[in-house]
Design an enzyme around this catalytic site. Structure first.
Site, PDB file in Angstrom:
ATOM      1  N   ASP A 106      -7.330   1.220   4.007  1.00 31.13           N
ATOM      2  CA  ASP A 106      -8.149   0.661   5.095  1.00 31.13           C
ATOM      3  C   ASP A 106      -9.635   0.648   4.727  1.00 31.13           C
ATOM      4  OD1 ASP A 106      -5.753   0.706   6.395  1.00 31.13           O
ATOM      5  OD2 ASP A 106      -6.205   2.447   7.638  1.00 31.13           O
ATOM      6  N   HIS A 125      -5.272  -6.064   6.307  1.00 35.89           N
ATOM      7  CA  HIS A 125      -6.279  -5.347   5.522  1.00 35.89           C
ATOM      8  C   HIS A 125      -7.424  -6.245   5.051  1.00 35.89           C
ATOM      9  CE1 HIS A 125      -4.093  -1.526   5.559  1.00 35.89           C
ATOM     10  NE2 HIS A 125      -3.087  -2.341   5.813  1.00 35.89           N
ATOM     11  N   GLY A 169       0.837  -1.205   0.000  1.00 36.16           N
ATOM     12  CA  GLY A 169       0.000   0.000   0.000  1.00 36.16           C
ATOM     13  C   GLY A 169       0.866   1.247   0.000  1.00 36.16           C
ATOM     14  N   SER A 170       1.975   1.175   0.696  1.00 34.06           N
ATOM     15  CA  SER A 170       2.884   2.330   0.750  1.00 34.06           C
ATOM     16  C   SER A 170       3.422   2.650  -0.640  1.00 34.06           C
ATOM     17  CB  SER A 170       4.062   2.035   1.680  1.00 34.06           C
ATOM     18  OG  SER A 170       3.592   1.700   2.959  1.00 34.06           O
ATOM     19  N   SER A 194      -4.051  -1.519   0.187  1.00 41.63           N
ATOM     20  CA  SER A 194      -2.982  -2.339   0.762  1.00 41.63           C
ATOM     21  C   SER A 194      -3.506  -3.751   0.956  1.00 41.63           C
ATOM     22  CB  SER A 194      -2.566  -1.778   2.128  1.00 41.63           C
ATOM     23  OG  SER A 194      -1.796  -2.751   2.832  1.00 41.63           O
ATOM     24  N   ASN A 232      11.208  -0.408  -9.156  1.00 41.61           N
ATOM     25  CA  ASN A 232      10.608  -1.680  -9.548  1.00 41.61           C
ATOM     26  C   ASN A 232       9.723  -2.104  -8.400  1.00 41.61           C
ATOM     27  OD1 ASN A 232       9.748  -4.192 -10.207  1.00 41.61           O
ATOM     28  ND2 ASN A 232      11.763  -5.128 -10.376  1.00 41.61           N
TER      29      ASN A 232
HETATM   30  C1  LIG Z   1      -4.083   4.193   5.626  1.00 42.88           C
HETATM   31  C2  LIG Z   1      -2.901   3.367   5.264  1.00 42.88           C
HETATM   32  N1  LIG Z   1      -2.166   3.717   4.196  1.00 42.88           N
HETATM   33  C3  LIG Z   1      -1.101   3.005   3.816  1.00 42.88           C
HETATM   34  C4  LIG Z   1      -0.717   1.874   4.508  1.00 42.88           C
HETATM   35  C5  LIG Z   1       0.504   1.108   4.055  1.00 42.88           C
HETATM   36  O1  LIG Z   1       0.202  -0.138   3.530  1.00 42.88           O
HETATM   37  P1  LIG Z   1       1.347  -1.266   3.425  1.00 42.88           P
HETATM   38  O2  LIG Z   1       1.592  -1.777   4.785  1.00 42.88           O
HETATM   39  O3  LIG Z   1       0.788  -2.283   2.511  1.00 42.88           O
HETATM   40  O4  LIG Z   1       2.553  -0.589   2.868  1.00 42.88           O
HETATM   41  C6  LIG Z   1      -1.429   1.478   5.619  1.00 42.88           C
HETATM   42  C7  LIG Z   1      -1.007   0.282   6.379  1.00 42.88           C
HETATM   43  O5  LIG Z   1      -1.622  -0.233   7.254  1.00 42.88           O
HETATM   44  C8  LIG Z   1      -2.557   2.242   6.018  1.00 42.88           C
HETATM   45  O6  LIG Z   1      -3.271   1.897   7.093  1.00 42.88           O
END
Ligand SMILES: Cc1ncc(COP(=O)(O)O)c(C=O)c1O
Length: 458
Positions: A213, A239, A105-106, A234, A307
């Site tokens: 979320d 999730h 998600g990041s 994510s 990547n």
């Molecule tokens: C609102 C939100 N954005 C982004 C992320 C990041 O997701 P990931 O852990 O898959 O990088 C999270 C992770 O819990 C999140 O709660």
């Protein structure tokens, strides 16, 4: 060498899939995988004070394990047929036209924001020093891409009950440098996307919705994530669905696909799927940049990229998880409703600010946020520890207040108004689970434990 020959002979790539022996072996392996799952990963009985009640978790079935094994037998490994299918099915389920699967998600947030720096957006593109309206209460990687791209986060306070952006501050936050709004639907609870979208349209701002979320949340009967130019998901195990690690960028315009996937796939100009060549039919005839005419299109880079592609095993897992997502969403909604009603029935709203939603919204909840009203009477750390001793796990609202985080406090930023409510939740708020692995017995035990803590503290 003998081992090299063996691998070539038996690897999935060269093994003919219509070969009878290989097909029947594959079937057997998948049948055995199902059996293994039922033997090892069955749902355990709930024992109060012993069974962990986590705030979030993965919900996996035998189909997930067989899909995972099935994809691994191909030995394709990188993005492939499973990932492609997953991207198609994901966008259909989510309610967007396209999706690009990625590693988290990041990274979906990073790809979404960074895509707006592409020359494709001409005079509207995001440049160094531009300002982006956001909130300080939430997950750090909703904001990190703003800083990674040398832009300035402009933090607004949140409302205590929704834990979402206080839209009354938007006008005050607007300057000539404002280019975008990037915020998350906090814990699955949609922010006032109607007001935000109108503000963006009125002032020519991009909107990025972090839906990590909020898979399945709706506002005014329209899925969240479809209001902004980009949204993100994510698939980390906490999730709504999981692919282990994983995420996706979602959007509605085909033209954006080339940009997002260029940044995702090393920055390349070529849009061939993994293992494909010459999809454009002009592989050796392009004249781009200062490169010689005919320079192999596969190695022309129109963006400074990364990547961040998803593997095929993740895609396969995502496919079987998507089959269950409607159930997951409904179970989250039911658990939330149930938990909230129990808190009200027990008069616990006297002690806690309970989560509220906007009238037009239909959240697919991620967690149940409670904020202690009077910290002189109830201490949050004591409460979390008390619950923890009973194996009830909780989470804070992620970073609490990003402007107080060591990694963020000295990065250039602006605060509009003050962050009073952000600080209140940072100090006195936490959330407990509503994820599909929780049932009535877990919820009852959670509420009984909260009551017991109150009794003990008064
Ligand atoms: C609102 C939100 N954005 C982004 C992320 C990041 O997701 P990931 O852990 O898959 O990088 C999270 C992770 O819990 C999140 O709660």
């Amino acid at each position: 060498m003998s081992w090299e020959r063996k691998i070539t002979k038996y690897s999935g790539v060269n093994l003919s899939t219509d070969n009878e022996l290989s097909l029947s072996l594959r079937k057997k392996i998948l049948k055995l995988t199902e059996q293994y799952f039922s033997l090892v990963h069955y749902k355990k009985e709930f024992v109060p004070n012993e069974t962990f009640i986590s705030a979030s978790g993965k919900y996996l079935t035998k189909e997930d394990l067989t899909n995972l094994v099935d994809s691994s037998l191909d030995l394709w490994l990188t993005s492939g047929k499973f990932t492609e299918k997953f991207e198609k099915k994901l966008s259909q389920k989510f309610g967007s036209r396209f999706s690009s699967a990625t590693v988290s998600g990041s990274s979906a947030n990073l790809l979404a924001f960074t895509s707006l720096t592409s020359d494709y957006f001409e005079k509207n593109k995001i440049n160094d020093g531009d300002e982006v309206i956001t909130v300080a209460a939430g997950f750090p990687t909703t904001v990190a891409p703003i800083i990674h791209n040398r832009c300035v986060p402009v933090y607004l306070d949140i409302e205590l009950e929704t834990a979402n952006i206080d839209t009354s501050l938007l006008k005050k936050a607007l300057t000539k440098k404002t280019k975008a709004i990037m915020i998350a639907h906090t814990l699955g609870n949609p922010f006032n996307v109607e007001v935000i979208k109108k503000f963006c349209d009125d002032h020519n701002l991009f909107l990025i919705e972090d839906c990590c979320d909020a898979f399945g949340s709706k506002f005014d009967n329209k899925t969240v994530g479809s209001y902004g130019i980009f949204s993100s998901l994510s698939f980390y195990p906490a999730h709504h669905i999981t692919t282990g690690e994983g995420g996706a960028v979602l959007y509605n315009d085909l033209k954006l696909k080339r940009i997002v996937e260029s940044f995702r796939d090393w920055g390349r100009d070529c849009w061939c799927s993994t293992g494909m060549n010459n999809t454009c039919g002009k592989r050796y005839s392009w004249k781009l940049g200062d490169l010689p005419k005919g320079y192999d299109h596969k190695f022309v880079f129109s963006h400074v990229g990364y990547n961040m592609k998803m593997t095929d095993m993740q895609g396969a897992l995502g496919l079987s998880q998507l089959d269950k997502v409607d159930y997951f969403i409904q179970k989250r909604k039911d658990n939330f409703k149930n938990l909230r009603q129990k808190f009200l029935d027990e008069g616990l709203d006297k002690y806690f600010i309970l989560p509220e939603k906007y009238e037009k919204s239909d959240p697919s909840w991620y967690g149940f946020l409670i904020t202690i009203k009077n910290p002189n009477k109830l201490n949050r750390t004591d409460m979390i520890k008390f619950l923890n001793d009973r194996r009830i796990l909780s989470r804070l609202l992620f970073a609490g207040n990003l402007t107080r985080q060591p990694g963020y406090m000295n990065k250039k930023h602006k605060i509009v108004g003050n962050l009073k409510n952000t600080d209140k939740i940072m100090k006195d708020g936490f959330w407990i689970g509503v994820w599909p692995g929780l049932d009535e017995e877990h919820l009852n035990f959670m509420v009984d434990s909260v009551k017991e803590f109150i009794n003990k503290s008064s």
